[in-house]
Design an enzyme around this catalytic site. Structure first.
Site, PDB file in Angstrom:
ATOM      1  N   ASP A 128       0.862  -1.182   0.000  1.00  0.00           N
ATOM      2  CA  ASP A 128       0.000   0.000   0.000  1.00  0.00           C
ATOM      3  C   ASP A 128       0.902   1.235   0.000  1.00  0.00           C
ATOM      4  O   ASP A 128       1.806   1.337   0.834  1.00  0.00           O
ATOM      5  CB  ASP A 128      -0.889  -0.025   1.248  1.00  0.00           C
ATOM      6  CG  ASP A 128      -1.995   1.011   1.232  1.00  0.00           C
ATOM      7  OD1 ASP A 128      -1.760   2.137   0.752  1.00  0.00           O
ATOM      8  OD2 ASP A 128      -3.095   0.701   1.701  1.00  0.00           O
TER       9      ASP A 128
ATOM     10  N   HIS B 268     -10.762  -5.739  -2.103  1.00  0.00           N
ATOM     11  CA  HIS B 268      -9.384  -5.975  -1.698  1.00  0.00           C
ATOM     12  C   HIS B 268      -9.302  -6.256  -0.211  1.00  0.00           C
ATOM     13  O   HIS B 268     -10.210  -5.924   0.550  1.00  0.00           O
ATOM     14  CB  HIS B 268      -8.471  -4.795  -2.068  1.00  0.00           C
ATOM     15  CG  HIS B 268      -8.877  -3.480  -1.493  1.00  0.00           C
ATOM     16  ND1 HIS B 268      -9.938  -2.735  -1.980  1.00  0.00           N
ATOM     17  CD2 HIS B 268      -8.350  -2.763  -0.475  1.00  0.00           C
ATOM     18  CE1 HIS B 268     -10.044  -1.614  -1.285  1.00  0.00           C
ATOM     19  NE2 HIS B 268      -9.096  -1.609  -0.367  1.00  0.00           N
TER      20      HIS B 268
ATOM     21  N   HIS C 109      -6.714  -5.975   3.176  1.00  0.00           N
ATOM     22  CA  HIS C 109      -5.536  -5.337   3.758  1.00  0.00           C
ATOM     23  C   HIS C 109      -4.833  -6.326   4.682  1.00  0.00           C
ATOM     24  O   HIS C 109      -5.487  -6.928   5.546  1.00  0.00           O
ATOM     25  CB  HIS C 109      -5.926  -4.117   4.608  1.00  0.00           C
ATOM     26  CG  HIS C 109      -6.541  -3.003   3.846  1.00  0.00           C
ATOM     27  ND1 HIS C 109      -5.804  -1.921   3.402  1.00  0.00           N
ATOM     28  CD2 HIS C 109      -7.817  -2.773   3.460  1.00  0.00           C
ATOM     29  CE1 HIS C 109      -6.617  -1.071   2.770  1.00  0.00           C
ATOM     30  NE2 HIS C 109      -7.839  -1.567   2.790  1.00  0.00           N
TER      31      HIS C 109
END
Length: 129
Positions: free
Chosen positions: A28, A92, A94
């Site tokens: 990220d 998505h 994390h």
């Protein structure tokens, strides 16, 4: 086309960690903690639980060795996971190295790491896969 689809297509560079025919994982660029990785299905679907059943089951299998590599690569008590999905309309997951519950607080300020540090983290996580 989401920003993640552009990353998958190679139109936007990323710090890729792992890839297969269904998923891609990359750092990220606005992480909560150093080593924060996004696991993204290549199929562009907005909501995580709208993914086909085989994707839902295999995303965790794909993420498992990455989580272990994160734990070996950065100081933390474990690798936490979260599904938020509000900033990018593409499902998505994390993977965030955490030492306390607040480390997964997405309201807090995000980090801004240098390209050199991002590359170091990428190489370290990949070496621990």
């Amino acid at each position: 086309m989401s920003i993640f689809t552009k990353i998958i297509a190679g139109e936007i560079p990323s710090y890729k960690i792992k890839e297969d025919d269904k998923f891609i994982a990359f750092l990220d660029v606005f992480p909560l903690r150093e080593g924060h990785v996004l696991v993204v299905p290549k199929q562009e679907i907005d909501k995580f639980f709208d993914l086909p059943a085989d994707y839902l089951s295999s995303i965790l299998v794909f993420a498992k060795p990455i989580a272990a590599a994160i734990e070996k690569s950065v100081p933390c008590r474990r690798c936490g996971l979260s599904v938020i999905g509000l900033e990018v309309p593409h499902a998505h997951l994390h993977l965030v190295p955490i030492s306390e519950a607040n480390d997964l607080n997405f309201v807090q300020d995000k980090m801004k790491l240098s390209p050199e540090r991002m590359k170091e983290l990428q190489e370290k996580i990949i070496s621990n896969l």
